[in-house]
Scaffold this motif. Structure first.
Motif, short mmCIF file in Angstrom:
data_model
loop_
_atom_site.label_atom_id
_atom_site.label_comp_id
_atom_site.label_asym_id
_atom_site.label_seq_id
_atom_site.Cartn_x
_atom_site.Cartn_y
_atom_site.Cartn_z
N UNK A 77 92.17 22.18 33.99
CA UNK A 77 91.52 21.43 32.64
C UNK A 77 92.27 22.21 31.58
N UNK A 78 92.46 21.30 30.34
CA UNK A 78 92.86 21.70 29.24
C UNK A 78 92.25 20.81 28.11
N UNK A 79 91.32 21.70 27.13
CA UNK A 79 90.84 21.22 26.04
C UNK A 79 89.56 20.36 26.72
N UNK A 80 88.63 21.23 27.17
CA UNK A 80 87.59 20.56 27.96
C UNK A 80 86.68 19.50 27.17
N UNK A 81 86.67 18.22 27.70
CA UNK A 81 85.90 16.99 27.07
C UNK A 81 85.42 16.42 28.18
N UNK A 82 83.99 15.98 27.83
CA UNK A 82 83.26 15.42 28.66
C UNK A 82 82.82 13.88 27.97
N UNK A 83 83.69 13.29 27.15
CA UNK A 83 83.60 12.04 26.70
C UNK A 83 83.66 11.08 27.67
N UNK A 84 84.60 11.09 28.81
CA UNK A 84 84.55 9.89 29.79
C UNK A 84 83.05 9.90 30.50
N UNK A 85 82.46 11.10 30.77
CA UNK A 85 81.24 10.91 31.59
C UNK A 85 80.13 10.45 30.56
N UNK A 86 80.25 10.94 29.37
CA UNK A 86 79.25 10.24 28.31
C UNK A 86 79.20 8.78 28.30
N UNK A 117 92.56 14.93 39.60
CA UNK A 117 91.52 13.99 39.24
C UNK A 117 90.32 14.71 38.39
N UNK A 118 89.76 15.78 39.18
CA UNK A 118 88.64 16.50 38.38
C UNK A 118 88.93 17.19 37.18
N UNK A 119 90.21 17.74 37.07
CA UNK A 119 90.47 18.41 35.98
C UNK A 119 90.76 17.12 34.98
N UNK A 175 94.31 13.20 25.19
CA UNK A 175 95.63 13.23 24.65
C UNK A 175 96.47 14.07 25.44
N UNK A 176 95.76 15.19 25.81
CA UNK A 176 96.72 15.97 26.62
C UNK A 176 96.96 15.38 28.16
N UNK A 177 96.02 14.84 28.54
CA UNK A 177 96.23 14.07 29.93
C UNK A 177 97.62 13.03 29.79
N UNK A 178 97.19 12.14 28.94
CA UNK A 178 98.20 11.08 28.73
C UNK A 178 99.37 11.57 28.49
N UNK A 179 99.60 12.70 27.71
CA UNK A 179 101.05 13.11 27.45
C UNK A 179 101.66 13.87 28.42
N UNK A 195 91.57 5.74 29.97
CA UNK A 195 92.27 6.52 31.34
C UNK A 195 91.34 7.75 31.84
N UNK A 196 90.77 8.44 30.76
CA UNK A 196 89.74 9.68 31.05
C UNK A 196 88.69 9.15 31.92
N UNK A 197 88.16 7.77 31.29
CA UNK A 197 86.93 7.04 32.02
C UNK A 197 87.19 6.94 33.36
N UNK A 198 88.38 6.31 33.54
CA UNK A 198 88.82 5.84 35.07
C UNK A 198 88.56 7.41 35.86
N UNK A 199 89.07 8.25 35.50
CA UNK A 199 88.99 9.53 36.34
C UNK A 199 87.48 9.88 36.50
N UNK A 200 86.84 9.82 35.39
CA UNK A 200 85.22 10.16 35.63
C UNK A 200 84.55 9.26 36.59
N UNK A 201 85.14 7.87 36.48
CA UNK A 201 84.39 6.99 37.42
C UNK A 201 84.72 7.16 38.82
N UNK A 202 85.88 7.74 38.91
CA UNK A 202 86.31 8.17 40.48
C UNK A 202 85.44 9.15 40.98
N UNK A 203 85.04 9.90 40.21
CA UNK A 203 84.11 11.40 40.48
C UNK A 203 82.78 10.84 40.71
#
Length: 302
Positions: A55-64, A35-37, A44-48, A266-274
């Motif tokens: 973590x791959x392709x560090x991206x903080x868009x969910x937190x933003x 979940x953290x990663x 796209x890497x997570x959904x695929x 989907x990434x936003x959901x993981x960020x919400x959990x954190x």
């Protein structure tokens, strides 16, 4: 100095125990690490499925996206306020009730204990509870968030057992002989000796209050009073509805944009959990040293 040599069966058993604990540790840690990663990886890497641990392709868009909404900060402040106030009220009810029930000289103590235990198995139900809260004038107030679940019978029973085991009647008698009143005895003698169970109860009530959204869903209508969990729930629901509506009206040329939007959701959901669990994770280590001692003493008598 002589050492005890382990037999072959002992070594096999120890190896089995360590192997079992390692497997359990992996089972517990993997979802947390994933979940953290996932929350800081490329959507796209997570959904695929290309990101499966680190973590791959560090991206903080969910937190933003989450923290761009001012309601998140309002929800944080509301939840902190509800949690602190709720814990104080719960402790103020639980500790005196448990101490009174733990004293043998309480007239009708067994009867009161039976009535308390009865509520663990039978309750009035959702509709009568709502009508009670409404008739008390607590709807859409802070009281609706902290009073309906202010006391948990199981926690009272645990505290009661703790007081029976830890606070001997001889100590109580000595304090009374020295001129200590019942109220002074409770606050000057019992409470200082009960810090382990108080810390445990604060953790139990705090986690329950922090994660509570059901009372807000039922009793609150003012969004300015929503706790964090309620706001995060709204974000998820609105995101799902937005994606569904987009899917019904999307053209073939926008399929790729739709897929990216879904991945970002989907990434936003993981960020919400954190975001929603991090404060409790931070608080727990400070109470951990009290946790085992308080629970064990409060759960076992003898």
């Amino acid at each position: 100095m002589t050492t005890i040599r382990e037999s072959r069966n002992d070594r096999i058993f120890k190896a089995f125990i360590y192997s079992f604990l390692i497997v359990i540790l992996i089972i517990v840690l993997y979802p947390l690490i994933y979940i953290i990663s996932a929350s800081i990886s490329d959507p796209t890497l997570v959904s695929s499925g290309k990101m499966w641990l680190w973590p791959k392709g560090i991206n903080f868009d969910g937190y933003k996206l989450i923290f761009q909404d001012d309601q998140i900060w309002i929800g944080y402040l509301n939840t902190i306020y509800y949690t602190v106030l709720g814990v104080l009220i719960s402790l103020a009810i639980t500790l005196p009730a448990a101490y009174a029930l733990s004293r043998r000289k309480l007239v009708g103590g067994n009867f009161f204990m039976m009535m308390f235990a009865f509520t663990m198995f039978f309750s009035g139900g959702l509709v009568p509870t709502y009508l009670l809260v409404k008739n008390l004038g607590l709807v859409n107030t802070v009281g609706a968030m902290v009073l309906p679940n202010a006391a948990a019978v199981w926690n009272i029973i645990v505290c009661r057992t703790f007081f029976q085991v830890t606070i001997p009647k001889e100590l109580e008698e000595a304090a009374i002989i020295d001129g200590c009143s019942t109220t002074k005895l409770f606050f000057k003698v019992v409470i200082p000796l009960s810090m382990p169970i108080i810390a445990v109860m604060a953790l139990f009530y705090g986690v329950g209050q922090w994660n509570d959204y059901f009372n807000a869903l039922i009793y609150l209508s003012d969004k300015e009073k929503y706790p964090l969990q309620m706001i995060l729930r709204q974000i998820l629901v609105l995101q799902e509805l937005g994606n569904d509506n987009m899917a019904t009206s999307i053209s073939n040329s926008a399929a790729e944009a739709m897929q990216h939007s879904q991945s970002l959701a989907d990434i936003m959901k993981y960020a919400i959990i954190i975001v929603s669990t991090l404060p409790m994770i931070i608080v727990y280590p400070f109470l951990q040293r009290f946790f085992v001692k308080g629970v064990m003493i409060g759960s076992i008598k003898g």
